[in-house]
Design a protein around this motif. Structure first.
Motif, short mmCIF file in Angstrom:
data_model
loop_
_atom_site.label_atom_id
_atom_site.label_comp_id
_atom_site.label_asym_id
_atom_site.label_seq_id
_atom_site.Cartn_x
_atom_site.Cartn_y
_atom_site.Cartn_z
N ILE A 26 0.88 -1.17 0.00
CA ILE A 26 0.00 0.00 0.00
C ILE A 26 0.91 1.21 0.00
O ILE A 26 1.68 1.43 0.94
N LYS A 27 0.85 1.98 -1.06
CA LYS A 27 1.74 3.13 -1.21
C LYS A 27 1.25 4.30 -0.38
O LYS A 27 0.06 4.62 -0.39
N ILE A 28 2.18 4.93 0.32
CA ILE A 28 1.86 6.13 1.09
C ILE A 28 1.40 7.20 0.11
O ILE A 28 2.01 7.41 -0.93
N GLY A 29 0.31 7.85 0.43
CA GLY A 29 -0.26 8.87 -0.44
C GLY A 29 -1.38 8.35 -1.33
O GLY A 29 -2.11 9.13 -1.92
N SER A 30 -1.54 7.01 -1.40
CA SER A 30 -2.63 6.45 -2.19
C SER A 30 -3.95 6.64 -1.45
O SER A 30 -3.98 6.93 -0.25
N ALA A 31 -5.04 6.44 -2.16
CA ALA A 31 -6.37 6.60 -1.55
C ALA A 31 -6.56 5.60 -0.41
O ALA A 31 -7.11 5.94 0.65
N LYS A 32 -6.12 4.37 -0.61
CA LYS A 32 -6.25 3.35 0.43
C LYS A 32 -5.44 3.73 1.66
O LYS A 32 -5.89 3.57 2.79
N ALA A 33 -4.23 4.25 1.45
CA ALA A 33 -3.39 4.66 2.58
C ALA A 33 -4.04 5.79 3.36
O ALA A 33 -4.03 5.79 4.59
N LYS A 34 -4.64 6.73 2.66
CA LYS A 34 -5.30 7.86 3.33
C LYS A 34 -6.48 7.39 4.18
O LYS A 34 -6.69 7.88 5.28
N VAL A 35 -7.23 6.42 3.66
CA VAL A 35 -8.36 5.87 4.44
C VAL A 35 -7.84 5.22 5.71
O VAL A 35 -8.38 5.42 6.79
N LEU A 36 -6.77 4.42 5.60
CA LEU A 36 -6.22 3.74 6.77
C LEU A 36 -5.56 4.72 7.74
O LEU A 36 -5.55 4.48 8.95
N GLN A 37 -5.03 5.82 7.25
CA GLN A 37 -4.41 6.82 8.13
C GLN A 37 -5.47 7.61 8.90
O GLN A 37 -5.25 7.99 10.04
N GLU A 38 -6.61 7.84 8.29
CA GLU A 38 -7.65 8.65 8.92
C GLU A 38 -8.69 7.82 9.68
O GLU A 38 -9.50 8.39 10.40
N ALA A 39 -8.64 6.51 9.53
CA ALA A 39 -9.63 5.64 10.18
C ALA A 39 -9.52 5.73 11.70
O ALA A 39 -8.44 5.93 12.25
N LYS A 40 -10.63 5.55 12.35
CA LYS A 40 -10.68 5.52 13.81
C LYS A 40 -10.78 4.09 14.33
O LYS A 40 -10.25 3.77 15.39
N VAL A 41 -11.48 3.24 13.57
CA VAL A 41 -11.70 1.84 13.96
C VAL A 41 -11.62 0.97 12.72
O VAL A 41 -12.11 1.35 11.65
N LEU A 42 -11.01 -0.21 12.85
CA LEU A 42 -10.97 -1.20 11.78
C LEU A 42 -11.68 -2.45 12.28
O LEU A 42 -11.30 -2.99 13.33
N PHE A 43 -12.71 -2.89 11.57
CA PHE A 43 -13.43 -4.11 11.93
C PHE A 43 -12.93 -5.22 11.01
O PHE A 43 -12.92 -5.07 9.80
N TRP A 44 -12.53 -6.37 11.62
CA TRP A 44 -12.01 -7.49 10.85
C TRP A 44 -12.80 -8.73 11.25
O TRP A 44 -12.62 -9.26 12.35
N ASN A 45 -13.65 -9.19 10.36
CA ASN A 45 -14.51 -10.35 10.64
C ASN A 45 -13.83 -11.63 10.20
O ASN A 45 -12.97 -11.62 9.32
N GLU A 46 -14.23 -12.74 10.78
CA GLU A 46 -13.71 -14.07 10.48
C GLU A 46 -12.19 -14.13 10.67
O GLU A 46 -11.48 -14.80 9.92
N ILE A 47 -11.70 -13.46 11.67
CA ILE A 47 -10.27 -13.42 11.94
C ILE A 47 -9.72 -14.78 12.37
O ILE A 47 -8.55 -15.07 12.19
#
Length: 106
Positions: free
Chosen positions: A18-39
């Motif tokens: 995941i490249k820094i500055g990409s849209a996905k990186a920005k979402v992960l940087q600004e996220a408050k909570v990450l939900f991970w199901n079926e872990i």
């Protein structure tokens, strides 16, 4: 969203691509909570790589880059599938065998 690679079982990857500055990186940087199901079916290397990736993206060396991560799943169900592996291999690959598990708060 994380697109965990299939080859994860055979080699431990250090971080996700995941490249820094990409849209996905920005979402992960600004996220408050990450939900991970079926872990419970995830190989421990997956959790460890997500931890390192979030630490890098968020510039924070705390667990999961300081992000609150809610892990959901039923550990009475399927363990990670290891092709041609033994039960011991499956237990060794499960999240409870990861060095990160001690940092989890139940």
């Amino acid at each position: 969203m994380l697109k965990i690679p299939i080859g994860l079982i055979h080699n431990e990857i250090s971080v996700y691509n995941i490249k820094i500055g990409s849209a996905k990186a920005k979402v992960l940087q600004e996220a408050k909570v990450l939900f991970w199901n079926e872990i419970s079916m995830m190989h421990k290397h997956g959790l460890e790589a997500v931890n390192r990736t979030l630490q890098d993206l968020r510039g924070n060396k705390d667990f999961m880059g300081g992000l609150i991560v809610v892990l959901a799943g039923d550990f009475r169900q399927t363990l990670p599938v290891i092709p041609r592996g033994t039960i011991a291999d499956e237990i060794k690959a499960c999240l409870k065998s990861s060095y990160l598990w001690k940092q989890e708060k139940l």
